[in-house]
Write an enzyme that holds these catalytic residues in place. Structure first.
Site, short mmCIF file in Angstrom:
data_model
loop_
_atom_site.label_atom_id
_atom_site.label_comp_id
_atom_site.label_asym_id
_atom_site.label_seq_id
_atom_site.Cartn_x
_atom_site.Cartn_y
_atom_site.Cartn_z
N HIS A 151 -2.89 7.85 6.62
CA HIS A 151 -3.11 6.60 5.88
C HIS A 151 -4.59 6.25 5.97
O HIS A 151 -5.20 5.92 4.96
CB HIS A 151 -2.22 5.51 6.46
CG HIS A 151 -2.31 4.21 5.74
ND1 HIS A 151 -1.96 4.06 4.41
CD2 HIS A 151 -2.73 2.98 6.15
CE1 HIS A 151 -2.14 2.80 4.04
NE2 HIS A 151 -2.62 2.13 5.07
N HIS A 177 -9.81 2.91 -0.79
CA HIS A 177 -8.38 2.55 -0.72
C HIS A 177 -7.90 2.16 -2.12
O HIS A 177 -8.28 1.12 -2.64
CB HIS A 177 -8.20 1.38 0.25
CG HIS A 177 -6.78 1.17 0.67
ND1 HIS A 177 -5.70 1.55 -0.08
CD2 HIS A 177 -6.26 0.58 1.79
CE1 HIS A 177 -4.58 1.22 0.53
NE2 HIS A 177 -4.89 0.63 1.69
N CYS A 195 0.80 -1.22 0.00
CA CYS A 195 0.00 0.00 0.00
C CYS A 195 0.84 1.28 0.00
O CYS A 195 0.39 2.31 -0.47
CB CYS A 195 -0.92 0.02 1.22
SG CYS A 195 -1.83 -1.51 1.49
#
Length: 1022
Positions: free
Chosen positions: A313, A351, A177
């Site tokens: 995040h 995401h 990620c």
């Protein structure tokens, strides 16, 4: 504070997000508090691969996908259909965004501009390979190396570097990620070390597979309702979505020096790993996150108390969010409470996996630039585990305007990956007043600006132009030069083009005034046309004289030199005031004044175009115009040219009065005139097959006019008082010869077409005083000259573009009458308030715009002054669908396909083919491999976008028919016709070599030294 040399500027941002949002559309979504996640209709799910599970109580019918992930402009990136179809859509979209970000940054061709450019990129799991290519019998049977090169993650950066000619490092980053923020960190490191001058950093993630949702599992990574509820007490996961993002970076000092658009500044960044300080490889670590944030702050030399917001995040998990806030609090290490805003773009777009880091940077940079932080949506009550009231942070649940009194804003951006690789970057707002205000002095500021656009199709061009017009309202009149610079010198050039000349900032009502033109050719040849007498010029060039410094200097210089011969200043007639206009018009009819004036004006226009980088390939004049052409071509020096023109004008001015008559018929009609008229009149010019000019004494011209009227042939008197190219010129020929004997003739530096012969004057020996004697007296063969030039240009495979150096369009019209296929450019324009065309700087720029639109080479740096780059839309290209549809064949079934292919090979080894059969077979194979149904037997493999991997595919197809064709054969005989001829002529030898004793040799693709040298030659590697 760190040294400015360590600061990295973000100078461009491009991306694609769910619902096909670009970066500006993403920003608007954030400001509006919107979400890219959509509800999926039940009828859609009922027909999808989730038909058996979508009614499950835990199924979440939500997704956020790119609807046009199949679209790509393969032709622009030099890919044939086969290569484009096989290439991972993540890499295709990332490549497109990299092209856009170069244009947005103002560096369409950085390598050519001397900027060494690196690419730092990432992508996620390639679902297209697994679910489309692997499930397609046609494509999975392709050469495995070809599939690998088109789909392996390793090549995402290399493909961009190759396709866009970027010569810095091309590095693929994979840290899950956090990958794209790690890519940005690496790019900054290379820039700070001075290894590169420009960097592209970002990633692509397209995990969604059609419009399908997912099954929710409590405690898992994805949420129960398709919403990412970051920092909220009901946070239970995220939603994985599509996203592509890339930013352009350079050193801040370079950005300021080059007038680039700075979105934000990266002050410092850091990357680390949790090591074993987590429950498992996928779990977060408070200490790991805290350490990377501390390191980034330390590297940026920024105090945590100065940080205005954190782009977290923020995946919206119940335990993950508290760990992140705790790590931030540890890293900040101060007692100040709730002064720093906290948010996450994942609340809006979900995401985006490997792209999430660059997406966070894009949001943060725009927030700093616009001094507003968009709200984090789906938030109402804080997760109690955050203990948010006892931290330096508050969740930004509404659009937050930053303190206007604070000059520099700071932000932190976090991205943490499965596997424990953490990244954090510290950003700052751009320096105040970083753009130089001294780029233009009052004297240099252009009166008019040329705005240019280009795109890959007419439809996309019009959309691009319209979007740009919508952007204009953001800017003031003082930024018009920056708009012209950004559009004209900071963009790739494409086939379809548009332009407008603007004195003020265009408004939407000016949109219809934009001129559209498809590029005529990549090989244009420019012909400059120089008119003779008969065109109006008094007060026609006055405004241009006032506006254009090059033109004014030239006119002033030549006028002063002509005054020595004429006794008066020709400028009094060229640019009279209103009180002397009538006198000037009277004098303009005298040859004494008209010829010097036309020489000054036409050569002045030549100087202007020359200054803009317009270089003629041919010169063609009409009568006097040929002397002007000879001067600009270098046959005469300036002083000799002035001597010739002045003496010629004075001599001709003293000839008897006469008239000239345009006859609208073929010049052979001259022989129908009564003999008395024929004896006294001359054919002065043959302009076209349906137009010529008679010249001579007035009485005979009148008789000729009457005769022509009687036989229904139209004619028209020219506005001259002398009978040029007739017997009335004979008496001055000796004096003219005396003048010519004092002139030194040189060879023309530019091909010059003769009025006497219609041929191109080949060398210096053909330019003598005798030539110019005949030139004054004999017929002007303009028709033959035009046709000869066109023939010469067409023979070179080029397109003729004729430019008339005059306010009039007389020669342009005549040229078009001779050949309708030429492109004609005029420097004049209609003026409704006057009888004549008038020329000003806008006319010049209009002609430049037309030449550029046709594809002619120009020096745009001379046309459009250096300014600074501003934010404007970029070209849309011409994307088409390239998508492999899966079929029902399972991967393991392909073993049988290979067996049957081998069987086909075995059964067909002994067959001998006719030449026609070979051509037909080759055509079918090429169409299959290259995926182009328009291929002919004369098309070149390389011009079709073929490469060595596709060539190997072709050899395997031939092998299935028992025809041994090597890779070198494809490279050497690169058309179907050549290859078929080669195979046919070698069949007997092949048949002998195909015996069982030689079978192993046939089954192996070997490349000997001779083959290798042929391949190297074909690939231009020798």
């Amino acid at each position: 504070m760190n040294n400015i040399r360590d600061d990295i500027a973000i100078i461009g941002m491009s991306g694609r997000y769910p619902k096909n949002m670009t970066v500006p559309e993403l920003w608007q979504l954030l400001l509006n508090g919107g979400s890219s996640v959509s509800e999926i209709a039940t009828d859609v799910l009922a027909k999808s691969e989730h038909a058996s599970i979508y009614q499950d109580i835990s199924y979440v019918p939500k997704c956020a996908m790119l609807q046009e992930k199949d679209k790509f402009d393969a032709d622009f990136f030099r890919m044939n259909r086969s290569e484009a179809m096989l290439t991972d859509p993540q890499q295709r979209l990332f490549l497109t965004c990299c092209l856009e970000v170069l244009d947005l940054a103002g560096f369409p061709h950085p390598t050519e501009s001397g900027f060494k450019t690196g690419v730092f990129a990432t992508s996620t799991i390639n679902t297209y390979l697994i679910l489309n290519i692997f499930k397609s019998k046609e494509f999975f049977s392709r050469d495995k190396m070809q599939i690998l090169m088109a789909n392996e993650k390793d090549f995402i950066s290399s493909r961009v570097a190759y396709k866009l000619n970027l010569t810095g490092p091309a590095i693929t980053i994979q840290t899950a990620c956090s990958s794209s923020l790690v890519a940005i960190h690496e790019a900054c490191s290379y820039l700070r070390r001075g290894d590169i001058d420009l960097a592209l950093a970002g990633g692509a993630s397209l995990p969604t597979v059609g419009e399908t949702g997912y099954l929710f599992t409590p405690g898992g990574a994805v949420s129960s309702d398709g919403k990412c509820k970051v920092f909220d007490e009901n946070a239970d996961g995220t939603i994985f979505t599509d996203g592509v993002g890339v930013i352009a970076l350079c050193r801040l000092s370079d950005a300021i020096e080059n007038g680039l658009n700075i979105y934000a500044v990266i002050k410092g960044s850091a990357v680390n790993n949790n090591g074993s300080d987590s429950l498992n490889i996928a779990a977060p670590s408070v200490h790991g996150q805290a350490e990377v944030i501390k390191s980034a702050l330390r590297n940026a030399r920024v105090d945590p108390v100065d940080i205005d917001f954190i782009e977290a995040h923020g995946t919206g998990t119940y335990l993950g969010d508290p760990i992140e806030v705790k790590a931030l609090t540890m890293a900040f290490g101060n007692a100040k409470k709730q002064y720093c805003a906290l948010g996450s773009v994942k609340s809006n777009v979900g995401h985006t996996d490997t792209t999430s880091g660059v997406t966070g940077v894009i949001k943060a940079a725009l927030a700093l630039k616009n001094r507003v932080l968009p709200a984090t949506i789906n938030y109402s009550t804080p997760n109690p585990q955050l203990d948010i009231q006892n931290t330096p942070f508050f969740v930004c649940d509404r659009n937050y305007q930053f303190n206007p009194d604070k000059e520099t804003l700071y932000a932190g951006v976090s991205s943490f990956g499965f596997g424990g690789t953490n990244a954090h970057a510290i950003l700052a707002s751009a320096p105040t007043n970083y753009r130089s205000t001294g780029l233009f002095s009052v004297a240099e500021k252009p009166i008019n600006n040329l705005l240019l656009w280009s795109d890959r199709s007419e439809a996309s061009l019009k959309k691009y132009v319209f979007e740009t017009f919508c952007y204009f309202e953001r800017y003031s009149q003082s930024e018009l030069e920056a708009i012209a610079y950004t559009l004209g010198r900071c963009r790739h050039e494409h086939e379809y083009r548009a332009y407008i000349v603007a004195e003020s900032l265009p408004k939407l009502q000016n949109f219809p005034q934009v001129v559209y033109q498809q590029k005529s050719s990549d090989k244009n040849k420019i012909v400059f046309l120089f008119p003779g007498q008969g065109t109006n010029w008094v007060d026609v060039y006055t405004v241009l004289y006032q506006q254009n410094a090059i033109f004014k200097r030239h006119v002033d210089s030549l006028s002063e030199k002509f005054q020595h011969y004429l006794g008066e200043d020709v400028r009094c007639i060229l640019f009279p005031d209103q009180d002397h206009l009538y006198d000037a018009l009277e004098k303009a009819s005298e040859t004494k004044w008209s010829q010097p004036a036309l020489f000054i004006l036409s050569s002045g226009l030549f100087k202007i175009l020359q200054g803009y980088g317009v270089k003629p390939d041919y010169l063609l004049g009409h009568s006097l115009g040929e002397l002007i052409a000879a001067y600009v071509g270098g046959i005469f020096s300036e002083d000799d040219a002035i001597k010739c023109i002045a003496n010629r004008a004075l001599l001709m001015n003293d000839t008897p009065e006469g008239k000239m008559l345009i006859v609208f018929a073929n010049h052979e009609i001259f022989h129908v005139l009564p003999e008395k008229i024929q004896d006294k009149l001359s054919v002065a010019a043959i302009n076209t097959s349906t137009q010529f000019v008679l010249s001579g004494q007035s009485s005979y011209i009148e008789e000729a006019t009457q005769f022509l009227n009687e036989i229904n042939i139209n004619s028209k008197l020219l506005a001259v008082s002398k009978a040029f190219h007739s017997e009335l010129m004979d008496d001055i020929l000796p004096s003219w010869d005396n003048v010519l004997k004092t002139i030194e003739f040189n060879e023309s530096k530019i091909p010059l077409v003769s009025n006497l012969t219609g041929e191109i004057l080949s060398d210096k020996s053909s330019i003598t005083d005798a030539y110019w004697i005949k030139h004054l007296r004999n017929t002007v063969r303009f028709e033959e000259g035009v046709n000869r030039i066109v023939e010469d240009i067409v023979d070179q495979g080029a397109k003729p573009v004729f430019v008339e150096l005059s306010a009039a369009k007389s020669l342009s019209t005549l040229s078009l009458m001779n050949c309708a296929e030429i492109e004609s450019v005029s420097l004049g324009r209609p003026n409704n308030s006057a009888k004549n065309n008038v020329i000003d700087q806008s006319c010049i720029l209009n002609a430049i715009g037309q030449l550029w639109s046709l594809g002619c080479h120009l020096d745009l740096a001379s046309v459009i002054q250096k300014s600074y780059v501003i934010e404007l839309p970029v070209a849309k290209l011409n994307p088409e669908s390239y998508w492999i549809k899966p079929d029902d064949v399972r991967i393991q079934d392909f073993s049988s396909v290979k067996v049957s292919t081998q069987a086909s090979h075995d059964s067909s080894e002994a067959k001998l083919f006719s030449k026609m059969e070979l051509e037909d077979l080759s055509l079918r194979i090429w169409k299959k491999i290259i995926l182009n149904e328009q291929i002919t037997i004369n098309d070149d493999f390389f011009l079709l976008g073929g490469d060595s991997l596709q060539a190997l595919e072709i050899t395997r197809e031939f092998k299935a028919y028992g025809i041994p064709v090597s890779l070198a054969d494809i490279m050497t005989y690169s058309t179907i016709k050549q290859l078929a001829d080669f195979i046919f002529s070698n069949q007997n030898k092949v048949s002998e070599n195909s015996s069982p004793l030689n079978k192993n040799k046939l089954d192996r693709q070997t490349i000997n030294e001779e083959d290798l040298s042929q391949i190297i030659k074909q690939l231009n590697l020798d």
